[in-house]
Design a protein around this motif. Structure first.
Motif, PDB file in Angstrom:
ATOM      1  N   GLU A 180      -4.270   7.246  -1.625  1.00  0.00           N
ATOM      2  CA  GLU A 180      -3.680   5.992  -1.181  1.00  0.00           C
ATOM      3  C   GLU A 180      -3.961   4.965  -2.282  1.00  0.00           C
ATOM      4  N   VAL A 181      -2.933   4.221  -2.680  1.00  0.00           N
ATOM      5  CA  VAL A 181      -3.094   3.279  -3.802  1.00  0.00           C
ATOM      6  C   VAL A 181      -2.467   1.927  -3.458  1.00  0.00           C
ATOM      7  N   TYR A 182      -2.709   0.949  -4.327  1.00  0.00           N
ATOM      8  CA  TYR A 182      -2.134  -0.385  -4.170  1.00  0.00           C
ATOM      9  C   TYR A 182      -1.083  -0.621  -5.250  1.00  0.00           C
TER      10      TYR A 182
ATOM     11  N   LYS B   7       0.872  -1.159   0.000  1.00  0.00           N
ATOM     12  CA  LYS B   7       0.000   0.000   0.000  1.00  0.00           C
ATOM     13  C   LYS B   7       0.914   1.214   0.000  1.00  0.00           C
TER      14      LYS B   7
ATOM     15  N   SER C 199      -7.180   2.655 -12.619  1.00  0.00           N
ATOM     16  CA  SER C 199      -6.645   1.401 -12.087  1.00  0.00           C
ATOM     17  C   SER C 199      -5.954   0.623 -13.207  1.00  0.00           C
TER      18      SER C 199
ATOM     19  N   LYS D   6       1.177   5.819  -0.442  1.00  0.00           N
ATOM     20  CA  LYS D   6       0.587   7.138  -0.608  1.00  0.00           C
ATOM     21  C   LYS D   6       1.285   7.727  -1.821  1.00  0.00           C
TER      22      LYS D   6
ATOM     23  N   ILE E 119      -0.299   0.034 -10.651  1.00  0.00           N
ATOM     24  CA  ILE E 119      -0.968   0.818  -9.610  1.00  0.00           C
ATOM     25  C   ILE E 119      -2.476   0.661  -9.742  1.00  0.00           C
ATOM     26  N   ASP E 120      -3.112   0.295  -8.630  1.00  0.00           N
ATOM     27  CA  ASP E 120      -4.575   0.208  -8.599  1.00  0.00           C
ATOM     28  C   ASP E 120      -5.129   1.194  -7.587  1.00  0.00           C
ATOM     29  N   LEU E 121      -6.256   1.787  -7.925  1.00  0.00           N
ATOM     30  CA  LEU E 121      -6.877   2.782  -7.048  1.00  0.00           C
ATOM     31  C   LEU E 121      -7.863   2.097  -6.098  1.00  0.00           C
ATOM     32  N   GLU E 122      -8.225   2.793  -5.049  1.00  0.00           N
ATOM     33  CA  GLU E 122      -9.292   2.301  -4.168  1.00  0.00           C
ATOM     34  C   GLU E 122     -10.543   2.108  -5.033  1.00  0.00           C
TER      35      GLU E 122
END
Ligand code: GDP
Ligand code: MG
Length: 394
Positions: free
Chosen positions: A358-360, A306, A325, A308, A342-345
């Motif tokens: 905040e991303v994955y 995770k 995403s 920022k 990178i994936d978004l919420e």
């Protein structure tokens, strides 16, 4: 044999955060003025701090003033930024990672949107210690002040800090700057500095945890084997200790067969030492900078983190189009890089250049990354985003 002295970190990184116009810069100037009377610190006037020079950090421009001052116990490097956007960039890029932050809140307004946003960011990027300075108390009466304190303690608790025990100091930065000797003037600054000295523990080198060393470079010594070089982040390395070398999806077991500091062999090396380590039965081609040498079995690799992240605005040389995403690019951290998705919420459809969130992260290969580790995302060698790891996911 080296002496195992635990050295005190006589240095502490702090910064003022909080809503615009609540008095961050006035407070910074007042701190240096109060300490200048003791001869340990040079007074930096308000105008000098507010005219912070532009800083090019990893391709993004941050306005930040770095002010130094000393109490009897410690030296502080203090960051004050002129604008809200500068705080976002400064904190997310990890350029002046703060050990502690002084959250300034004006008693006249109480907590405002940027108060919350800066506190949230501080939590996310791993700022461990917060102190609150309720400013402008010259303009309100006692009851208002008590309410602001209650609100602040609740907010700190909501964000995962120890709201009940965090020092909250009440004063007037402006009065202190004008040498006012009443309680809310100069003494309030001394109170703040005492709280900083006492509430933020002196950070000692961690010699207890299993050792960990990020690898900066590796080379072959003919006839002996592969040597890796880096600075030990924590723990103690002893000759003949078992270790794992890991990163980029590789995990191999090895032994520390020799260690050198400044070209002489040592039996042990400790956190903070820059050391060359000869590894038993490791082929150079299996070592890359960005890998990690750690005590055998002490760390796990992961492809998932995770983070920022801040996407540079178009005017900062960032992307022209939004990010969705499954956005895939090369990620850079320290001396290495790797393909990353990178994936978004799920609740966020897209991010525009200039946004932060905040991303994955999903890395092409397993790595060890630690909380607070900064990185950038580049497209065709142009930095389009900067970020900081906040959590390792399974
Ligand atoms: P920043 O945007 O958070 O850096 O805020 P500044 O330090 O620039 O202060 C904003 C305004 O509030 C300035 O006009 C200051 O003179 C004023 N100010 C700061 N501290 C105090 C205070 O304790 N009392 C009063 N009355 N005004 C203050
Ligand atoms: Mg300011």
């Amino acid at each position: 044999q080296k002496n195992l002295v635990v050295e005190e970190k006589k240095h502490c990184n702090v910064g003022t955060i909080g809503h615009v116009d609540h008095g961050k810069t006035t407070l910074t100037a007042a701190i240096t003025k109060v300490l200048s009377k003791e001869g340990t610190t040079k007074y930096i006037p308000y105008d000098k701090i507010d005219k912070a020079p532009e800083e090019k950090a990893r391709g993004i421009t941050i306005n930040a003033a770095h002010v130094g001052y000393s109490t009897k116990n410690r030296h502080y490097a203090h960051t004050d930024c002129p604008g809200h956007a500068d705080y976002i960039r400064n904190m997310i890029s990890g350029t002046s990672q703060m050990d502690a932050a002084i959250l300034v809140v004006a008693a006249t307004d109480g907590p405002m949107p940027q108060t919350r946003e800066h506190l949230l960011l501080a939590k996310q990027v791993g700022v461990q210690y917060i102190l609150v300075f309720i400013n402008k108390v010259d303009l309100v009466d006692e009851e208002v002040l008590d309410l602001v304190e209650i609100e602040m303690r609740d907010m700190l608790t909501d964000f995962g800090y120890d709201g009940n025990n965090i020092p909250i100091i009440k004063g007037s930065a402006l009065k202190a700057l004008n040498d006012d000797p009443s309680d809310i003037g100069v003494p309030s600054i001394n109170h703040l500095l005492d709280s900083l000295d006492n509430h933020v523990p002196t950070i000692v080198r961690d010699l207890e945890s299993p050792f960990l060393m990020p690898i900066d470079k590796a080379f072959t010594v003919p006839g002996r084997g592969t040597v890796v070089v880096g600075t030990i982040k924590r723990g103690v390395m002893k000759k003949n200790d078992e270790a794992h070398l890991m990163g980029f999806g590789i995990k191999v077991k090895t032994t520390l067969s020799d260690m050198q500091i400044f070209r002489s062999s040592v039996l042990e090396a400790i956190a903070g030492d820059n050391v060359g380590v000869l590894l038993r039965s490791i082929k150079l081609r299996s070592v890359e900078s960005g890998m990690l040498l750690c005590a055998a079995g002490s760390e796990e690799m992961s492809n998932h983190f995770k983070a920022k992240i801040y996407f540079l605005a178009r005017s900062e040389g960032g992307r022209k189009k939004p990010v969705f995403s499954k956005y895939s690019q090369q990620m850079f951290s320290g001396t290495w890089n790797i393909a990353c998705r990178i994936d978004l919420e799920p609740t966020i459809e897209m991010l525009m250049p200039g946004d932060h969130a905040e991303v994955y992260l999903t890395l092409l290969e397993g790595m060890v990354m630690t909380t607070g580790q900064p990185f950038t995302i580049r497209e065709n060698n142009v930095t389009v985003a900067t970020g900081i790891v906040t959590e390792t996911l399974k």
